[in-house]
Motif scaffolding. Structure first.
Motif, PDB file in Angstrom:
ATOM      1  N   TYR A   1       0.838  -1.203   0.000  1.00 61.71           N
ATOM      2  CA  TYR A   1       0.000   0.000   0.000  1.00 61.71           C
ATOM      3  C   TYR A   1       0.872   1.252   0.000  1.00 61.71           C
ATOM      4  O   TYR A   1       2.006   1.232   0.481  1.00 61.71           O
ATOM      5  CB  TYR A   1      -0.851   0.070   1.272  1.00 61.71           C
ATOM      6  CG  TYR A   1      -1.650  -1.139   1.625  1.00 61.71           C
ATOM      7  CD1 TYR A   1      -1.047  -2.255   2.212  1.00 61.71           C
ATOM      8  CD2 TYR A   1      -3.028  -1.170   1.423  1.00 61.71           C
ATOM      9  CE1 TYR A   1      -1.787  -3.360   2.568  1.00 61.71           C
ATOM     10  CE2 TYR A   1      -3.780  -2.282   1.790  1.00 61.71           C
ATOM     11  CZ  TYR A   1      -3.149  -3.365   2.360  1.00 61.71           C
ATOM     12  OH  TYR A   1      -3.895  -4.459   2.720  1.00 61.71           O
TER      13      TYR A   1
ATOM     14  N   ILE B   1      -5.472   6.313   2.421  1.00 63.98           N
ATOM     15  CA  ILE B   1      -4.941   5.307   1.511  1.00 63.98           C
ATOM     16  C   ILE B   1      -4.935   5.874   0.095  1.00 63.98           C
ATOM     17  O   ILE B   1      -5.863   6.571  -0.313  1.00 63.98           O
ATOM     18  CB  ILE B   1      -5.751   3.992   1.589  1.00 63.98           C
ATOM     19  CG1 ILE B   1      -5.045   2.890   0.794  1.00 63.98           C
ATOM     20  CG2 ILE B   1      -7.180   4.190   1.129  1.00 63.98           C
ATOM     21  CD1 ILE B   1      -5.615   1.507   1.026  1.00 63.98           C
TER      22      ILE B   1
ATOM     23  N   ILE C   1      -6.640  -1.218  -5.355  1.00 56.46           N
ATOM     24  CA  ILE C   1      -7.264  -0.028  -4.793  1.00 56.46           C
ATOM     25  C   ILE C   1      -6.589   1.204  -5.388  1.00 56.46           C
ATOM     26  O   ILE C   1      -5.375   1.307  -5.408  1.00 56.46           O
ATOM     27  CB  ILE C   1      -7.140   0.012  -3.256  1.00 56.46           C
ATOM     28  CG1 ILE C   1      -7.908  -1.135  -2.614  1.00 56.46           C
ATOM     29  CG2 ILE C   1      -7.631   1.361  -2.704  1.00 56.46           C
ATOM     30  CD1 ILE C   1      -7.706  -1.247  -1.118  1.00 56.46           C
TER      31      ILE C   1
ATOM     32  N   SER D   1       0.803  -6.126   3.924  1.00 55.35           N
ATOM     33  CA  SER D   1       0.012  -7.010   4.782  1.00 55.35           C
ATOM     34  C   SER D   1      -0.005  -8.406   4.177  1.00 55.35           C
ATOM     35  O   SER D   1       0.123  -8.574   2.958  1.00 55.35           O
ATOM     36  CB  SER D   1      -1.417  -6.481   4.949  1.00 55.35           C
ATOM     37  OG  SER D   1      -2.127  -6.513   3.740  1.00 55.35           O
TER      38      SER D   1
ATOM     39  N   ARG E   1      -5.200 -12.037   2.935  1.00 53.86           N
ATOM     40  CA  ARG E   1      -6.385 -11.877   3.763  1.00 53.86           C
ATOM     41  C   ARG E   1      -6.974 -13.244   4.090  1.00 53.86           C
ATOM     42  O   ARG E   1      -7.439 -13.948   3.232  1.00 53.86           O
ATOM     43  CB  ARG E   1      -7.433 -11.040   3.011  1.00 53.86           C
ATOM     44  CG  ARG E   1      -6.996  -9.630   2.805  1.00 53.86           C
ATOM     45  CD  ARG E   1      -7.980  -8.877   1.929  1.00 53.86           C
ATOM     46  NE  ARG E   1      -7.506  -7.526   1.691  1.00 53.86           N
ATOM     47  CZ  ARG E   1      -7.873  -6.479   2.419  1.00 53.86           C
ATOM     48  NH1 ARG E   1      -8.718  -6.629   3.404  1.00 53.86           N
ATOM     49  NH2 ARG E   1      -7.399  -5.284   2.161  1.00 53.86           N
TER      50      ARG E   1
ATOM     51  N   GLY F   1      -9.808 -14.364   6.425  1.00 53.83           N
ATOM     52  CA  GLY F   1     -10.890 -13.978   7.328  1.00 53.83           C
ATOM     53  C   GLY F   1     -10.730 -12.566   7.833  1.00 53.83           C
ATOM     54  O   GLY F   1     -11.224 -12.222   8.895  1.00 53.83           O
ATOM     55  N   GLY F   2     -10.001 -11.744   7.115  1.00 54.91           N
ATOM     56  CA  GLY F   2      -9.870 -10.351   7.528  1.00 54.91           C
ATOM     57  C   GLY F   2      -8.758 -10.098   8.518  1.00 54.91           C
ATOM     58  O   GLY F   2      -8.667  -9.030   9.089  1.00 54.91           O
ATOM     59  N   HIS F   3      -7.888 -11.057   8.739  1.00 59.72           N
ATOM     60  CA  HIS F   3      -6.858 -10.872   9.746  1.00 59.72           C
ATOM     61  C   HIS F   3      -5.580 -10.354   9.092  1.00 59.72           C
ATOM     62  O   HIS F   3      -4.621 -11.084   8.897  1.00 59.72           O
ATOM     63  CB  HIS F   3      -6.556 -12.201  10.442  1.00 59.72           C
ATOM     64  CG  HIS F   3      -7.764 -12.873  10.989  1.00 59.72           C
ATOM     65  ND1 HIS F   3      -7.746 -14.110  11.540  1.00 59.72           N
ATOM     66  CD2 HIS F   3      -9.056 -12.461  11.063  1.00 59.72           C
ATOM     67  CE1 HIS F   3      -8.954 -14.429  11.939  1.00 59.72           C
ATOM     68  NE2 HIS F   3      -9.772 -13.466  11.659  1.00 59.72           N
ATOM     69  N   SER F   4      -5.572  -9.112   8.738  1.00 61.38           N
ATOM     70  CA  SER F   4      -4.446  -8.580   7.980  1.00 61.38           C
ATOM     71  C   SER F   4      -3.980  -7.247   8.520  1.00 61.38           C
ATOM     72  O   SER F   4      -4.323  -6.207   7.975  1.00 61.38           O
ATOM     73  CB  SER F   4      -4.826  -8.411   6.507  1.00 61.38           C
ATOM     74  OG  SER F   4      -5.301  -9.606   5.958  1.00 61.38           O
ATOM     75  N   PRO F   5      -3.218  -7.262   9.615  1.00 64.18           N
ATOM     76  CA  PRO F   5      -2.671  -5.991  10.092  1.00 64.18           C
ATOM     77  C   PRO F   5      -1.632  -5.458   9.121  1.00 64.18           C
ATOM     78  O   PRO F   5      -0.982  -6.212   8.402  1.00 64.18           O
ATOM     79  CB  PRO F   5      -2.033  -6.364  11.428  1.00 64.18           C
ATOM     80  CG  PRO F   5      -1.738  -7.819  11.318  1.00 64.18           C
ATOM     81  CD  PRO F   5      -2.804  -8.394  10.440  1.00 64.18           C
ATOM     82  N   LEU F   6      -1.482  -4.169   9.114  1.00 63.64           N
ATOM     83  CA  LEU F   6      -0.517  -3.517   8.243  1.00 63.64           C
ATOM     84  C   LEU F   6       0.842  -3.410   8.922  1.00 63.64           C
ATOM     85  O   LEU F   6       0.933  -3.181  10.121  1.00 63.64           O
ATOM     86  CB  LEU F   6      -1.004  -2.103   7.889  1.00 63.64           C
ATOM     87  CG  LEU F   6      -2.283  -2.022   7.058  1.00 63.64           C
ATOM     88  CD1 LEU F   6      -2.813  -0.608   7.059  1.00 63.64           C
ATOM     89  CD2 LEU F   6      -2.019  -2.496   5.648  1.00 63.64           C
TER      90      LEU F   6
ATOM     91  N   PHE G   1       4.082  -1.082   8.514  1.00 63.96           N
ATOM     92  CA  PHE G   1       4.434   0.179   7.878  1.00 63.96           C
ATOM     93  C   PHE G   1       5.930   0.380   7.760  1.00 63.96           C
ATOM     94  O   PHE G   1       6.712  -0.062   8.615  1.00 63.96           O
ATOM     95  CB  PHE G   1       3.862   1.355   8.682  1.00 63.96           C
ATOM     96  CG  PHE G   1       2.387   1.553   8.509  1.00 63.96           C
ATOM     97  CD1 PHE G   1       1.492   0.879   9.309  1.00 63.96           C
ATOM     98  CD2 PHE G   1       1.903   2.423   7.545  1.00 63.96           C
ATOM     99  CE1 PHE G   1       0.122   1.051   9.152  1.00 63.96           C
ATOM    100  CE2 PHE G   1       0.534   2.616   7.374  1.00 63.96           C
ATOM    101  CZ  PHE G   1      -0.350   1.924   8.180  1.00 63.96           C
ATOM    102  N   GLY G   2       6.303   1.091   6.701  1.00 62.81           N
ATOM    103  CA  GLY G   2       7.666   1.586   6.587  1.00 62.81           C
ATOM    104  C   GLY G   2       7.832   2.821   7.449  1.00 62.81           C
ATOM    105  O   GLY G   2       6.876   3.293   8.081  1.00 62.81           O
TER     106      GLY G   2
END
Lengths: 117, 115
Positions: free
Chosen positions: B33, B45, B56, B94, B97, B99-104, B106-107
């Motif tokens: 992202y 985003i 996206i 991330s 996906r 079940g939606g368990h996708s924490p980000l 970050f740089g």
């Protein structure tokens, strides 16, 4: 896109005070939510996460959050804050964006917490 | 080893110039992202790629063009820079996906200042 609502934009507390930061969402589907923390001058880090099961989740550094589906909320709490908790706090769906059924949910606007000695 | 690394850390340039920001992740994640954080700390985003495919694109001016040569890299090229482009740009990744368990993840961010 609708961002997660964080109504407290700026919070100032004294050390040892209790903390509660609000996070509310509006989304017509299953929601998982995370809290991220951004210390001054740094990148965002995951603080805690809710997937399913026990709605009270515990994260790092003594933080916890409770997912209350009936109130569409996922408030962040800490019983006693420290000066080092001074940071920006963000509530967000997985991946930072959640889409489905014509709905879209994105990062909250953030809450700046300042803890004074 | 830094999990998500982006370069440069600081970028100061004049209006009208073209610049690029590079991002690499060594976490084996499928999704990457670009986020823009403005002076009020609002995080927006911009783009997301999954396995090199754009998934996206959040109403970003077409002066911004992401490029993903492989799933470990997502670069951001900006043409004809404007004053309003000044911000901190964060790259993130991330895992798939489930079940939606996708924490980000970050740089460290790139602080872009357009003068």
């Amino acid at each position: 896109a609708q961002s997660v609502s964080q109504h407290n934009h700026h919070v100032i507390l004294s050390e040892a005070a209790s903390l509660e930061l609000g996070c509310n969402y509006s989304y017509g589907g299953t929601v998982n939510l995370f809290w991220y923390v951004q210390y001054p001058g740094q990148h965002l880090q995951l603080l805690l996460k809710y997937f399913s099961g026990d709605p009270l989740v515990k994260g790092i550094k003594g933080f916890e959050a409770e997912f209350i589906k009936s109130k569409f909320s996922f408030n962040l709490r800490k019983p006693s804050v420290q000066w080092s908790d001074t940071a920006e706090y963000f509530c967000a769906p997985p991946g930072g964006i959640l889409t489905g059924g014509g709905n879209k949910l994105t990062f909250g606007t953030g809450t700046q917490l300042k803890v004074e000695l | 080893d830094t999990a998500v690394s982006q370069t440069p850390k600081y970028l100061v340039t004049q209006m009208g110039n073209d610049k690029s920001i590079k991002c690499e992740q060594n976490l084996g994640h499928d999704t990457m992202y670009w986020y823009k954080q403005d002076s009020k700390k609002f995080l927006k985003i911009m783009f997301s790629y999954n396995n090199k495919e754009l998934i996206i694109n959040e109403t970003v001016p077409n002066r911004f063009s992401p490029k993903s040569p492989d799933k470990a890299h997502l670069n951001l090229h900006i043409n004809s820079l404007e004053l309003g482009d000044s911000a901190v740009y964060f790259c993130a990744s991330s895992p798939p996906r489930r079940g939606g368990h996708s924490p980000l993840h970050f740089g460290n961010g790139t602080r872009l200042t357009v003068t």
